[in-house]
Design a protein around this motif. Structure first.
Motif, short mmCIF file in Angstrom:
data_model
loop_
_atom_site.label_atom_id
_atom_site.label_comp_id
_atom_site.label_asym_id
_atom_site.label_seq_id
_atom_site.Cartn_x
_atom_site.Cartn_y
_atom_site.Cartn_z
N ASP A 126 -1.12 3.05 3.86
CA ASP A 126 -1.04 1.80 3.15
C ASP A 126 -2.44 2.61 2.16
OD1 ASP A 126 -1.73 -0.12 2.16
OD2 ASP A 126 -2.73 -1.15 4.01
N PRO A 127 -2.27 3.39 1.10
CA PRO A 127 -3.39 4.14 0.44
C PRO A 127 -3.98 2.92 -0.44
CG PRO A 127 -0.84 5.31 0.14
CD PRO A 127 -0.61 3.89 1.49
N PRO A 128 -4.58 3.72 -1.35
CA PRO A 128 -4.73 2.40 -2.63
C PRO A 128 -3.63 2.95 -3.31
CG PRO A 128 -6.58 3.81 -2.11
CD PRO A 128 -5.97 4.47 -1.01
N TRP A 155 5.17 2.81 5.92
CA TRP A 155 4.38 3.49 3.94
C TRP A 155 4.07 1.91 3.60
CZ3 TRP A 155 5.68 8.56 1.38
CH2 TRP A 155 4.90 8.58 0.32
N GLU A 156 3.17 1.28 2.45
CA GLU A 156 2.83 0.52 2.06
C GLU A 156 2.23 1.28 0.86
OE1 GLU A 156 0.68 -3.45 2.81
OE2 GLU A 156 0.47 -2.23 4.65
N GLU A 157 2.97 0.83 0.06
CA GLU A 157 3.12 1.07 -1.47
C GLU A 157 3.02 0.37 -2.45
OE1 GLU A 157 0.62 3.19 -4.22
OE2 GLU A 157 1.21 4.70 -2.47
N GLY A 158 2.14 0.32 -4.44
CA GLY A 158 2.79 -0.60 -5.47
C GLY A 158 4.14 -0.44 -5.81
N GLN A 172 13.33 -0.05 3.18
CA GLN A 172 12.44 -0.08 1.81
C GLN A 172 12.51 -1.89 1.74
OE1 GLN A 172 12.80 1.67 -2.37
NE2 GLN A 172 10.97 2.74 -1.22
N ARG A 173 11.94 -2.53 1.14
CA ARG A 173 11.23 -3.83 0.96
C ARG A 173 10.35 -4.43 0.15
NH1 ARG A 173 14.25 -6.88 5.21
NH2 ARG A 173 16.29 -5.37 6.15
N ALA A 174 10.21 -5.46 -0.74
CA ALA A 174 9.20 -5.26 -1.93
C ALA A 174 8.59 -7.02 -1.25
CB ALA A 174 9.56 -5.96 -3.23
N TYR A 175 7.76 -6.97 -0.75
CA TYR A 175 7.12 -8.29 -1.47
C TYR A 175 6.28 -8.50 -2.19
CZ TYR A 175 9.25 -7.08 3.35
OH TYR A 175 10.01 -7.25 4.83
N VAL A 179 5.70 -2.92 -2.14
CA VAL A 179 6.87 -1.81 -1.66
C VAL A 179 6.52 -1.74 -0.41
CG1 VAL A 179 8.65 -0.14 -1.97
CG2 VAL A 179 7.86 -1.96 -3.79
N VAL A 180 7.66 -1.84 1.09
CA VAL A 180 6.93 -1.26 2.45
C VAL A 180 8.31 -0.39 2.49
CG1 VAL A 180 7.77 -1.84 4.58
CG2 VAL A 180 6.23 -3.24 3.31
#
Length: 187
Positions: A126-128, A155-158, A172-175, A179-180
């Motif tokens: 879960d990086p910046p 992996w969490e990302e923008g 892969q899913r967007a919340y 984006v996970v």
């Protein structure tokens, strides 16, 4: 912010407060964390949590790794180089009384170096957002032997990340703005 499920279900974690802009503290919301664990548990991947050795990179408050321990993971190692994050993380470890099954390492997740123990079967990344640090951290972990064969990486990302060679994208899913992506490491 609280633990969603397992033995610590409902336990409130230390408040982030205003946060620290320099520390890039952006804890995963309860809603997204619940969705993540539902994906892991109900996604048809077997049981990647029970008994797992967890590596929580860019750990921040440690909510992801502590949630995994609450749900049956055997051990979690938290990696963060921010002082504010590590202080919150240590407080959350005290609140959950998981000192005996956790490690906190002050380290740059993009430069992990060699792993001296067995690889980790479940990795939270879960990086910046938007800085390319997730790709660098994953490459560093592969190079250092941190990731076990067939490990699950969450992996969490923008935005949707570029999947590195040697990994298979499972979901892969967007919340909202998150984006996970769930990956499986090669054998």
């Amino acid at each position: 912010m609280r633990i969603i499920g397992g033995q610590f279900r409902g336990l409130h974690l230390a408040p982030v407060g205003e946060g620290d802009a320099k520390a890039h503290l952006r804890p995963t919301s309860d809603r997204v964390r619940e969705a993540i664990f539902n994906l892991l548990i109900n996604g048809g991947y077997g049981d990647p949590i029970t008994g797992a050795r967890v590596l929580d990179l860019f750990a921040g408050t440690g909510a992801l790794g502590l949630e995994a321990i609450s749900r049956g993971a055997a051990r979690a190692a938290f990696v963060d180089d921010g002082a504010a994050a590590r202080a919150l993380l240590r407080r959350n470890i005290e609140l959950t009384r998981t000192m005996g099954v956790t490690d906190v390492w002050r380290r740059d997740a993009t430069r992990m170096g060699p792993n001296r123990g067995p690889g980790y079967g479940l990795v939270f990344l879960d990086p910046p957002y938007g800085k390319g640090l997730g790709e660098k951290a994953l490459a560093s972990c592969v190079e250092g032997g941190w990731i076990a064969p067939e490990a699950m990486i969450l992996w969490e990302e923008g935005m949707a990340p570029v999947i590195p060679q040697g990994f298979e994208r499972l979901d892969q899913r967007a919340y909202g703005d998150t984006v996970v992506t769930i990956l499986r490491a090669g054998a």
